[in-house]
Design an enzyme around this catalytic site. Structure first.
Site, PDB file in Angstrom:
ATOM      1  N   GLU A 194      -5.560 -28.626  12.152  1.00 37.52           N
ATOM      2  CA  GLU A 194      -5.318 -29.018  13.557  1.00 37.52           C
ATOM      3  C   GLU A 194      -4.677 -30.390  13.470  1.00 37.52           C
ATOM      4  OE1 GLU A 194      -7.312 -26.916  15.785  1.00 37.52           O
ATOM      5  OE2 GLU A 194      -8.723 -26.118  14.325  1.00 37.52           O
ATOM      6  N   CYS A 238      -5.400 -36.271  20.694  1.00 37.79           N
ATOM      7  CA  CYS A 238      -4.248 -35.451  20.302  1.00 37.79           C
ATOM      8  C   CYS A 238      -3.634 -34.803  21.533  1.00 37.79           C
ATOM      9  CB  CYS A 238      -4.678 -34.398  19.290  1.00 37.79           C
ATOM     10  SG  CYS A 238      -6.053 -33.418  19.863  1.00 37.79           S
TER      11      CYS A 238
END
Ligand code: NAP
Length: 516
Positions: free
Chosen positions: A287, A321
């Site tokens: 990720e 993020c």
């Protein structure tokens, strides 16, 4: 089994709740500066090197010292995990899930204490800390239930044929390396670790060097709940020093990584290489970063859009993020939205997060501070500073929330992940042009569209290429089980943490067919 429900957030406007947090902060302050061991199997170890973790709001305050593993301890941790795999992989799925439920209950009881550690070690405001702890509880609750479902699933899924009994089971992979980032130092670290172990794997957890104390506290909690030795081996250390040893090792079966694009690409390359004595192809679950856009259409609710941009850009000082770092605004309403965002941004209070009057706090460390300030210099060439654009004269790593107006879609500040309180604005000529700009980065994590036009909503659903698309709401704040989370392209390996498919990544399906 009670159905999964996301953990409610603490209402800090309630004076009783606020007092519990103040008491927890005082208690945690009394524990600052302690040392935390490396944990390999049943052994708690010290070492020559330590990672000194500091408070980003006040770097002279030491949160704790965590012993630092070298390469040989990293290898020992993998062997310990491999040995514990023999027994842990045989523990019933229901018992493994039971351990996660126990840990969830313990974490819930100690919620404000963990919130206090998050505020002090990671510089989170109380609301952001509380969301982090709630998300960690959610991962534990959700993955425990997912494991029970997975262990039941084989019986339901196969087609029966005469004279044969067929079984499908999801068996664990083996030893996993867990490498989390610092920005959700509890939730992401706990989610990555427990998704792996609930499936019957054993792991080596290398926490982020910026937030190792929170990880040490969580590992302590897992063992207090009865986790057998060797299932989680806690190996703090510099990623650049011990990362390669962990990833390359022939006993490593999979690597679960959350962090930046460049480190993720390096790990994926290394994991793909088959080493002598290695008898499997390693799995890489990654990720990675994001460069997330909010697109505002001409007919949108402009006040909601401006609020959505500001909250998504500056929550936790833009260190998510999923943070909005690009605002793409229809040219007809560009000035209006930009001006409203400037006003909302200038009203934000930035400072030490233990002062509840502050909306947001510092960036994580000096290296981040310098990198963000360098991007602000680049922004002065590539656009126009419309708000912020400077550091704040406080002891910690504080940067004023910054808006860059009139950035070109292909400029560096519109393309590269800055990971701080900086958002760049650009106009688009129409909705299609806006979608083209939204898709013109190498990432594909989150995005939002603000519009009242149903055709444009349909178009965005089809064309806006991100793992998590939001319509008429902010682009941060995914909730476990509600918004399974993870991105496309350079944002990762297309997985969805907190979603119904996630545990498949930590298992392998085995079919047994017996002639009756
Ligand atoms: P990072 O610098 O890539 O570090 C992440 C982890 O990797 C840390 O534990 C780090 O250890 C370790 N590491 C560094 N070099 C390594 C190497 N050569 N081998 C193995 N491990 C190594 O990222 P970060 O600054 O912690 O986190 C911010 C990034 O994470 C941003 O890009 C953000 O977008 C991304 N992120 C993505 C998601 C998502 O779900 N897609 C969620 C959260 C964050 P050290 O701390 O010891 O260097």
């Amino acid at each position: 089994m009670i159905p999964y429900r996301p953990e409610p957030l603490t209402d800090f406007t309630n004076p009783a709740e606020s007092r519990i947090l103040s008491e927890a902060l005082a208690a945690v302050k009394g524990q600052l500066g302690r040392s935390y061991p490396i944990r390999i199997g049943a052994k708690e170890l010290t070492a020559d090197g330590v990672i000194e973790s500091v408070n980003p709001s006040n770097p002279s305050e030491i949160i704790g010292k965590v012993y630092k593993a070298d390469r040989s301890l990293a290898e020992e941790a993998i062997r310990s995990a491999a040995s514990a795999f023999q027994s842990w992989s045989q523990v019933r799925a229901a018992d493994r899930a039971g351990l996660l439920w126990k840990a969830a209950a313990a974490l819930r009881r100690r919620k404000q204490e963990f919130n206090a550690w998050l505020m002090l070690e990671a510089g989170k405001s109380r609301a952001e800390a509380d969301a982090d702890t709630a998300e960690a509880i959610d991962f534990l609750e959700y993955y425990a239930r997912q494991m029970i479902e997975l262990s039941d699933r084989g019986r339901k899924e196969l087609i029966s044929i005469a004279q044969e009994r067929n079984e499908l089971t999801y068996i664990p992979l083996g030893v996993g390396i867990i490498i989390p980032p610092w920005n959700f130092p509890l939730a992401i670290m706990a989610g990555m670790t427990t998704a792996a172990i609930v499936c019957g794997n054993t792991v080596v957890l290398k926490p982020s060097s910026q937030t190792p104390v929170i990880a040490a506290k969580f590992v302590e909690l897992l063992f207090d709940c009865g986790l057998p030795d060797g299932v989680v081996n806690f190996v703090p250390g510099s990623g650049s020093e011990i990362g390669d040893v962990l990833v390359e090792h022939p006993l490593t079966r999979f690597v679960s990584f959350t962090g930046s694009r460049d480190v993720g690409v390096h790990i994926q390359e290394l994991a793909a290489k088959v080493n002598p004595k290695q008898i499997w192809l390693k799995r890489f679950i990654g990720e990675l970063g994001g460069k997330d856009s909010i697109l505002v259409d001409r007919d949108a609710d402009l006040e909601a859009a401006a609020k959505g941009i500001v909250v998504s850009a500056f929550g936790y000082s833009g260190q998510k993020c999923s943070a909005c770092s690009r605002a793409i605004i229809h040219q007809d309403v560009y000035d209006q939205v930009l001006n409203r965002c400037i006003a909302l941004t200038k009203a934000l209070k930035v400072g030490d997060v233990t002062d509840a009057a502050n909306d947001t706090g510092p960036v994580i460390d000096e290296a981040s501070f310098k990198k963000i300030m360098e991007y602000i210099e680049i922004a002065k060439e590539e656009g126009r500073i419309a708000a912020g654009g400077h550091a704040l004269p406080l002891p910690g790593y504080f940067i004023a929330p910054t808006i860059i107006a009139d950035a070109a879609p292909d400029s560096r500040i519109m393309q590269e992940e800055i990971f701080g309180p900086v958002v760049a604005f650009t106009p688009c000529t129409d909705f299609d042009h806006g979608l083209d700009i939204a898709n013109n980065t190498e990432y594909g994590l989150t995005g939002s569209v603000y519009t009242r036009n149903r055709e444009h909503i349909a178009k965005a659903k089809e064309r806006f290429h991100v793992g998590n698309l939001y319509i008429n709401r902010k682009c941060t704040g995914a909730v476990v089980g509600v918004h399974p989370f993870g991105g496309f392209n350079m944002s990762g390996t297309d997985s969805k943490a907190g979603g119904p498919d996630y545990l498949f990544l930590f298992t392998q399906p085995k079919v047994v067919s017996e002639l009756l």
